[in-house]
Design a protein around this motif. Structure first.
Motif, PDB file in Angstrom:
ATOM      1  N   MET A  69       6.606  61.174 127.907  1.00  0.00           N
ATOM      2  CA  MET A  69       6.865  62.145 127.012  1.00  0.00           C
ATOM      3  C   MET A  69       6.471  63.048 127.351  1.00  0.00           C
ATOM      4  N   ASN A  70       7.140  64.204 127.185  1.00  0.00           N
ATOM      5  CA  ASN A  70       6.687  65.858 127.682  1.00  0.00           C
ATOM      6  C   ASN A  70       6.081  66.318 126.327  1.00  0.00           C
ATOM      7  N   LEU A  71       4.845  66.168 126.223  1.00  0.00           N
ATOM      8  CA  LEU A  71       4.344  66.516 124.881  1.00  0.00           C
ATOM      9  C   LEU A  71       4.422  68.036 124.551  1.00  0.00           C
ATOM     10  N   GLY A  72       4.272  68.786 125.367  1.00  0.00           N
ATOM     11  CA  GLY A  72       4.364  70.402 125.360  1.00  0.00           C
ATOM     12  C   GLY A  72       5.815  70.807 124.785  1.00  0.00           C
ATOM     13  N   LEU A  73       6.881  70.136 125.733  1.00  0.00           N
ATOM     14  CA  LEU A  73       8.199  70.364 125.475  1.00  0.00           C
ATOM     15  C   LEU A  73       8.835  69.861 124.030  1.00  0.00           C
ATOM     16  N   LYS A  74       8.204  68.952 123.565  1.00  0.00           N
ATOM     17  CA  LYS A  74       8.467  68.583 122.328  1.00  0.00           C
ATOM     18  C   LYS A  74       7.866  69.355 120.974  1.00  0.00           C
ATOM     19  N   ILE A  75       6.763  69.572 121.356  1.00  0.00           N
ATOM     20  CA  ILE A  75       6.039  70.722 120.379  1.00  0.00           C
ATOM     21  C   ILE A  75       7.115  72.065 120.324  1.00  0.00           C
ATOM     22  N   LYS A  76       7.531  72.347 121.576  1.00  0.00           N
ATOM     23  CA  LYS A  76       8.176  73.659 121.726  1.00  0.00           C
ATOM     24  C   LYS A  76       9.707  73.596 120.962  1.00  0.00           C
ATOM     25  N   GLU A  77      10.088  72.299 120.950  1.00  0.00           N
ATOM     26  CA  GLU A  77      11.564  72.095 120.472  1.00  0.00           C
ATOM     27  C   GLU A  77      11.370  71.957 119.041  1.00  0.00           C
ATOM     28  N   LYS A  78      10.261  71.546 118.591  1.00  0.00           N
ATOM     29  CA  LYS A  78       9.996  71.555 116.975  1.00  0.00           C
ATOM     30  C   LYS A  78       9.635  72.918 116.503  1.00  0.00           C
TER      31      LYS A  78
ATOM     32  N   SER B 262       0.839  78.620 124.240  1.00  0.00           N
ATOM     33  CA  SER B 262       1.588  78.646 125.365  1.00  0.00           C
ATOM     34  C   SER B 262       1.090  77.529 126.611  1.00  0.00           C
ATOM     35  N   GLN B 263      -0.115  77.369 126.648  1.00  0.00           N
ATOM     36  CA  GLN B 263      -0.500  76.499 127.561  1.00  0.00           C
ATOM     37  C   GLN B 263      -0.253  75.088 126.997  1.00  0.00           C
ATOM     38  N   LEU B 264      -0.186  74.956 126.067  1.00  0.00           N
ATOM     39  CA  LEU B 264       0.016  73.716 125.414  1.00  0.00           C
ATOM     40  C   LEU B 264       1.430  73.196 125.749  1.00  0.00           C
ATOM     41  N   GLU B 265       2.609  74.023 125.294  1.00  0.00           N
ATOM     42  CA  GLU B 265       3.863  74.096 125.786  1.00  0.00           C
ATOM     43  C   GLU B 265       3.951  73.895 127.146  1.00  0.00           C
ATOM     44  N   ASN B 266       3.325  74.206 127.948  1.00  0.00           N
ATOM     45  CA  ASN B 266       3.653  74.218 129.566  1.00  0.00           C
ATOM     46  C   ASN B 266       2.828  73.089 130.126  1.00  0.00           C
ATOM     47  N   ASN B 267       2.181  72.210 129.101  1.00  0.00           N
ATOM     48  CA  ASN B 267       1.414  71.122 129.680  1.00  0.00           C
ATOM     49  C   ASN B 267       0.434  71.394 130.538  1.00  0.00           C
ATOM     50  N   LYS B 268      -0.343  72.772 130.301  1.00  0.00           N
ATOM     51  CA  LYS B 268      -1.467  73.010 131.014  1.00  0.00           C
ATOM     52  C   LYS B 268      -2.787  72.439 130.516  1.00  0.00           C
ATOM     53  N   VAL B 269      -2.718  72.253 129.008  1.00  0.00           N
ATOM     54  CA  VAL B 269      -3.868  71.603 128.325  1.00  0.00           C
ATOM     55  C   VAL B 269      -3.562  70.605 127.501  1.00  0.00           C
TER      56      VAL B 269
END
Length: 177
Positions: A1-10, A33-40
């Motif tokens: 699962m891509n956590l950052g992408l899913k947060i961005k979608e929501k 921003s970093q979270l949505e790009n899976n940097k953190v």
């Protein structure tokens, strides 16, 4: 699962900017921003706050529906014969879901078995013929093209008082048949 992408979608579904989400969560725009790009990766506590702001929870957020079946073929249907009527389960896995649709065919002058009070609701749509819905002391005729709906907290059954076979779809929630 891509956590950052899913947060961005929501977030985008709610029409929130990264800055608005950050402010509501008491975080920085840069962190979102970093979270949505899976940097953190967020702590569980931080993720819980973000999900709450996004109007969801862990269970719903992580539930995946990509493999959900939505079409069931005639070959998958299961029919059981009773005295004077038959029931065909239209969705073979309906016992695993919130509602259970079945096709019922009642021979002339026959009835389904009496169903005792239980939690839930029942709906029916008469396809052919007519039936009498017996709900406690109440008896109502329901003809082809008409439907019935009731809470299942009273004894109930379906009768065919005519000289013609009757056919209807019956949906119970939760599954009861």
């Amino acid at each position: 699962m891509n956590l950052g992408l899913k947060i961005k979608e929501k977030r985008t579904l709610l029409m929130l900017t990264q800055e608005e989400l950050a402010n509501r969560c008491e975080l920085t725009k840069g962190y979102i921003s970093q979270l949505e790009n899976n940097k953190v990766s967020p702590s569980i506590e931080t993720l819980e706050i973000i999900l709450e702001v996004l109007g969801t929870n862990f269970s719903d957020f992580f539930y995946e529906t990509k493999n959900q079946r939505i079409i069931f073929t005639e070959e998958e249907q299961y029919t059981k014969e009773f005295d004077g009527y038959s029931q065909t389960w239209l969705v073979p896995t309906s016992q695993e879901h919130a509602m259970e649709p079945i096709l019922v065919e009642i021979e002339p002058l026959k009835t389904t078995i009496q169903d005792y009070p239980h939690a839930g609701e029942e709906f029916g749509f008469v396809i052919d013929g007519e039936v009498v819905v017996s709900y406690g002391e109440t008896k109502k005729v329901c003809k082809a093209g008409e439907s019935f709906y009731f809470t299942a907290n009273t004894e109930h059954f379906i009768e065919n008082r005519s000289k013609k076979k009757a056919k209807f779809v019956w949906v119970s929630t939760p599954p009861n048949f």
